[in-house]
Design an enzyme around this catalytic site. Sequence first.
Site, short mmCIF file in Angstrom:
data_model
loop_
_atom_site.label_atom_id
_atom_site.label_comp_id
_atom_site.label_asym_id
_atom_site.label_seq_id
_atom_site.Cartn_x
_atom_site.Cartn_y
_atom_site.Cartn_z
N LYS A 115 0.82 -1.21 0.00
CA LYS A 115 0.00 0.00 0.00
C LYS A 115 0.85 1.26 0.00
O LYS A 115 0.45 2.28 -0.57
CB LYS A 115 -0.94 0.02 1.22
CG LYS A 115 -2.14 -0.90 1.07
CD LYS A 115 -3.27 -0.45 1.98
CE LYS A 115 -4.49 -1.35 1.80
NZ LYS A 115 -5.59 -0.99 2.70
N LYS A 207 -5.14 -9.90 -7.19
CA LYS A 207 -6.30 -10.03 -6.31
C LYS A 207 -7.44 -9.11 -6.77
O LYS A 207 -7.18 -7.99 -7.20
CB LYS A 207 -5.83 -9.61 -4.90
CG LYS A 207 -6.73 -9.99 -3.78
CD LYS A 207 -6.11 -9.58 -2.45
CE LYS A 207 -6.06 -8.06 -2.29
NZ LYS A 207 -5.65 -7.62 -0.94
N LYS A 210 -10.86 -3.40 -4.43
CA LYS A 210 -11.73 -2.24 -4.50
C LYS A 210 -11.12 -1.13 -5.34
O LYS A 210 -11.82 -0.30 -5.88
CB LYS A 210 -11.93 -1.67 -3.08
CG LYS A 210 -12.82 -2.52 -2.19
CD LYS A 210 -12.76 -1.99 -0.75
CE LYS A 210 -13.72 -2.74 0.14
NZ LYS A 210 -13.54 -2.41 1.56
#
Length: 344
Positions: A115, A207, A210
């Site tokens: 992230k 993956k 969102k």
Amino acid sequence: MATFPERVFSGVQPTGNLHLGNYLGAIVKFVELQRSHECLYCVVDLHAITVPQKPEELKASIREVTAAFIACGVDPAAHAIFNQSQVSGHAELAWVFNCVARIGWLNRMTQFKEKAGKDRENASVGLYAYPCLMAADILLYKATHVPVGEDQKQHLELARDVAQKFNLDFSASIAANGFGDAFFPLPEPLIQGPATRVMSLRDGSKKMSKSDPSDYSRINLSDDADAIAQKVRKAKTDPEPLPGETAGLEGRPEADNLVGVYAALTGSTKADVLKTFGGGQFSAFKSALVDLAVAKLGPIGAEMKRLTADPGYIDGVLADGAARARMIADENMKAVKDVLGFVR
Ligand code: AMP
Ligand code: TRP
């Protein structure tokens, strides 16, 4: 070690675009577990602000995740559904855990590395300390079981390490305060079934997420029947027919993913799915998957829409859930203060 009554806790971030991965990896399990366990399901807004959020969008997202829990079948009359920031114990215990966890432990967290990306110096301190907040979420309720997707496994291990170190560091005070040989349970991750890591529909090595810029990479829980059908039809596949056995899915990430999704949506296994569709063309399997996905997910999207149209009802659910959560949290937080030696 002391035994603790079984209790389930899990959280989902209100960061927009709830998708099939959240549903199969987490929310389906929430629904199953409510039959056998006392459960707390939390919309983790304090986690969301570890990266920038727009206040109006955050508010809408909190309500949307709440609506998704209910639309998927969590019963807010039977179990607490609440947003994290309404129970101050989460932030309080997170601070205590910041002082229990070691920097070396956090340095190993792969999600932070992903992230934060290349510009790590510029990531928020909150993003770095996030696993301590997650440990606090769980342990504030002395939860013993935590249903999550595969990507949360490392964070759950850290929560266990934090619990263990707290129990050890304060063992004398824990015993002196009448809590026996362990204050916190070591929470167990529940990561089971054929869809613990749902992959992008565009790229079987990524993956489902969102934040993927392509909306075709995921099925959103808010998608209507047409959108669901179109996304499944366009999902990436390979030219081979489906294998008869699961070993034949190796090296075929897209096929493996769609078979896993089908299995999870029917509550069966990949082997069962291949018994039915093995040897057949992908197109026939995809048609069946379109029908299945529309039948299972279509009504959820419609119900979410109905629920989010009534924010007063949603906010009432959250307030009620928070009040119930606080009853447990406040009690445990007082005990933590006693163990630490705080005057109260
Ligand atoms: P998040 O949206 O990151 O708050 O995730 C909420 C829950 O969904 C967590 O338990 C995650 O592990 C799970 N989850 C998120 N993405 C996926 C995915 N692609 N496959 C399976 N589970 C997922
Ligand atoms: N970190 C989790 C995620 O990003 C969300 C989460 C926060 C959580 N606190 C939790 C999950 C406690 C389980 C238990 O998906």
